[in-house]
Design an enzyme around this catalytic site. Structure first.
Site, PDB file in Angstrom:
ATOM      1  CG  MET A  10      44.242  41.605  53.864  1.00  0.00           C
ATOM      2  SD  MET A  10      44.242  40.276  55.055  1.00  0.00           S
ATOM      3  CE  MET A  10      45.820  40.587  55.805  1.00  0.00           C
ATOM      4  CE  LYS A  39      46.720  48.582  57.882  1.00  0.00           C
ATOM      5  NZ  LYS A  39      45.673  49.625  57.792  1.00  0.00           N
ATOM      6  CG  ASN A 184      46.684  55.849  62.352  1.00  0.00           C
ATOM      7  OD1 ASN A 184      47.417  55.537  63.298  1.00  0.00           O
ATOM      8  ND2 ASN A 184      45.665  55.101  62.003  1.00  0.00           N
ATOM      9  CG  ASP A 246      33.172  53.234  54.200  1.00  0.00           C
ATOM     10  OD1 ASP A 246      33.950  53.147  55.181  1.00  0.00           O
ATOM     11  OD2 ASP A 246      32.959  52.287  53.418  1.00  0.00           O
ATOM     12  CG  ASP A 252      45.469  51.534  53.179  1.00  0.00           C
ATOM     13  OD1 ASP A 252      46.474  51.736  53.883  1.00  0.00           O
ATOM     14  OD2 ASP A 252      44.717  50.555  53.339  1.00  0.00           O
ATOM     15  CB  SER A 282      38.692  57.937  49.296  1.00  0.00           C
ATOM     16  OG  SER A 282      39.099  58.024  50.635  1.00  0.00           O
ATOM     17  CB  SER A 291      35.774  54.795  48.250  1.00  0.00           C
ATOM     18  OG  SER A 291      37.041  54.725  48.885  1.00  0.00           O
TER      19      SER A 291
HETATM   20  P1  ATP Z   1      42.062  54.152  57.941  1.00  0.00           P
HETATM   21  O1  ATP Z   1      42.726  53.282  58.978  1.00  0.00           O
HETATM   22  O2  ATP Z   1      40.584  54.294  58.102  1.00  0.00           O
HETATM   23  O3  ATP Z   1      42.460  53.817  56.545  1.00  0.00           O
HETATM   24  P2  ATP Z   1      43.880  56.171  58.918  1.00  0.00           P
HETATM   25  O4  ATP Z   1      43.607  56.301  60.379  1.00  0.00           O
HETATM   26  O5  ATP Z   1      45.107  55.439  58.510  1.00  0.00           O
HETATM   27  O6  ATP Z   1      42.604  55.633  58.155  1.00  0.00           O
HETATM   28  P3  ATP Z   1      43.259  58.949  58.684  1.00  0.00           P
HETATM   29  O7  ATP Z   1      44.225  59.757  59.461  1.00  0.00           O
HETATM   30  O8  ATP Z   1      41.926  58.681  59.307  1.00  0.00           O
HETATM   31  O9  ATP Z   1      43.994  57.616  58.253  1.00  0.00           O
HETATM   32  O10 ATP Z   1      42.966  59.630  57.273  1.00  0.00           O
HETATM   33  C1  ATP Z   1      43.969  59.888  56.308  1.00  0.00           C
HETATM   34  C2  ATP Z   1      43.695  61.209  55.648  1.00  0.00           C
HETATM   35  O11 ATP Z   1      42.411  61.155  55.024  1.00  0.00           O
HETATM   36  C3  ATP Z   1      43.633  62.395  56.604  1.00  0.00           C
HETATM   37  O12 ATP Z   1      44.930  62.931  56.811  1.00  0.00           O
HETATM   38  C4  ATP Z   1      42.706  63.360  55.853  1.00  0.00           C
HETATM   39  O13 ATP Z   1      43.445  64.109  54.912  1.00  0.00           O
HETATM   40  C5  ATP Z   1      41.756  62.409  55.122  1.00  0.00           C
HETATM   41  N1  ATP Z   1      40.512  62.228  55.892  1.00  0.00           N
HETATM   42  C6  ATP Z   1      40.227  61.244  56.787  1.00  0.00           C
HETATM   43  N2  ATP Z   1      38.999  61.395  57.316  1.00  0.00           N
HETATM   44  C7  ATP Z   1      38.481  62.492  56.751  1.00  0.00           C
HETATM   45  C8  ATP Z   1      37.232  63.203  56.879  1.00  0.00           C
HETATM   46  N3  ATP Z   1      36.264  62.794  57.708  1.00  0.00           N
HETATM   47  N4  ATP Z   1      37.056  64.314  56.123  1.00  0.00           N
HETATM   48  C9  ATP Z   1      37.996  64.749  55.262  1.00  0.00           C
HETATM   49  N5  ATP Z   1      39.197  64.131  55.096  1.00  0.00           N
HETATM   50  C10 ATP Z   1      39.443  63.027  55.831  1.00  0.00           C
END
Ligand code: ATP
Length: 303
Positions: A10, A39, A184, A246, A252, A282, A291
């Protein structure tokens, strides 16, 4: 040892606004930025940045966004031999509106991503058969995802499925044959119909999938880390404590990094630990692909 990412791309079109225009109104917006996303592409870039050989199966439109996407993938060394331009179709784009308090409204136009078909898997089959890992998400037609899973199974290639964005009516009979299922919290909740607010609930919901024949479920839990659930155990990998600025694309980055280390070393816990560090880095930086750290930055961070 090539990783095949069969998925979406995208172009993010980010307009920074003071407020949304009313119907019929034309309004000046203070700023605009473009970025490459999707993604599939994000996960491919994360693995490639760490040094993986990555080939991507995706489709772009015959527009400037398509050209930009292909050169972006190439700039990371990703094999784009099977990235096809679809005449008369737009590229996948995401117009995003961000207001002064960082709240966003996002539209997704899948465009050419919707044209990625089983026929494309067939056409790339000679190269795909040589790959050692297939990585999938759900921003392309479901039939293509199902066929890619079957392709992996028939040719003994491990398959990672990140079931994002969440889809309710997934054919469980087909997806339970993936090797690593990586939702997630909200995706797991929508798929199982069970609440997933805590690690304990995530473990229970993941177990339901294991009971129905899945081998490995890895649930990402944002700043609470991730859970690896199999028939015999549940292992929690805590997140790093960092100053998040952020979190877009954190999921991903986690999956792309996990794919890289799983493909290289075959050890799930080690790959999850590296993915946790990579995603933590990231979220300390703005942007999505921009990032993602390099292999050297990652090594420095985990020292
Ligand atoms: P997005 O849709 O924003 O890409 P997601 O919901 O698919 O994210 P998350 O579960 O939010 O995925 O994040 C993936 C991984 O990134 C988590 O398992 C964790 O290891 C790391 N992570 C996410 N947010 C944080 C944070 N605030 N601090 C440290 N690590 C984080």
């Amino acid at each position: 040892m090539t990783i095949a990412v069969i998925g979406s791309n995208m172009v993010d079109l980010i307009t920074y606004i003071d407020r949304m225009p009313k119907e019929g109104e034309t309004l000046e917006a203070p700023n605009f930025e473009m970025g490459c996303g999707g993604k599939g592409a994000n996960q491919a870039v994360a693995a490639a940045k760490l040094g993986s050989q990555v080939m991507m199966l995706t489709k772009v439109g015959d527009d400037i966004f398509g050209d930009g996407t292909i050169s972006n993938l190439k700039s990371y060394g990703i094999d784009t031999s099977f990235v096809e331009k679809v005449p008369g179709t737009s590229s996948g784009v995401a117009p995003i509106f961000v207001d002064s308090s960082s709240k966003n409204s996002i539209l997704i136009v899948k465009g050419a991503n919707q044209k990625l078909s089983s026929n494309d898997i067939e056409q790339a089959s000679d190269q795909l058969k040589k790959c050692s890992l297939i990585v999938l998400q759900l921003e392309i037609p479901l039939e293509t995802v199902y066929d890619a899973i079957q392709f992996g199974n028939v040719h003994n290639i491990p398959v990672i499925l990140n079931p994002a964005p969440a889809v309710k009516n997934l054919n469980f009979e087909l997806i339970r044959h993936v090797d690593y299922f990586m939702p997630n919290e909200s995706e797991l909740e929508i798929l199982t119909g069970f609440p997933v607010q805590t690690a304990e609930q995530a473990s229970k919901a993941a177990k339901l999938l294991i009971d129905q024949g899945m081998k490995n479920v890895i649930v990402t839990l944002g700043h609470s880390g991730s859970l690896w659930v199999t028939e015999s155990h549940t292992k929690h990998i805590p997140a790093y404590s960092v100053q998040a600025v952020d979190t877009t694309g954190a999921g991903d980055s986690f999956i792309g990094c996990f794919a890289h280390y799983l493909n290289e070393q075959k050890d799930v816990v080690d790959a999850l630990k590296m993915a946790t560090a990579f995603a933590a880095l990231s979220v300390t930086r703005k942007g999505t692909q921009a990032s993602y750290p390099s292999a050297d930055e990652l090594k420095e961070f985990i020292k």
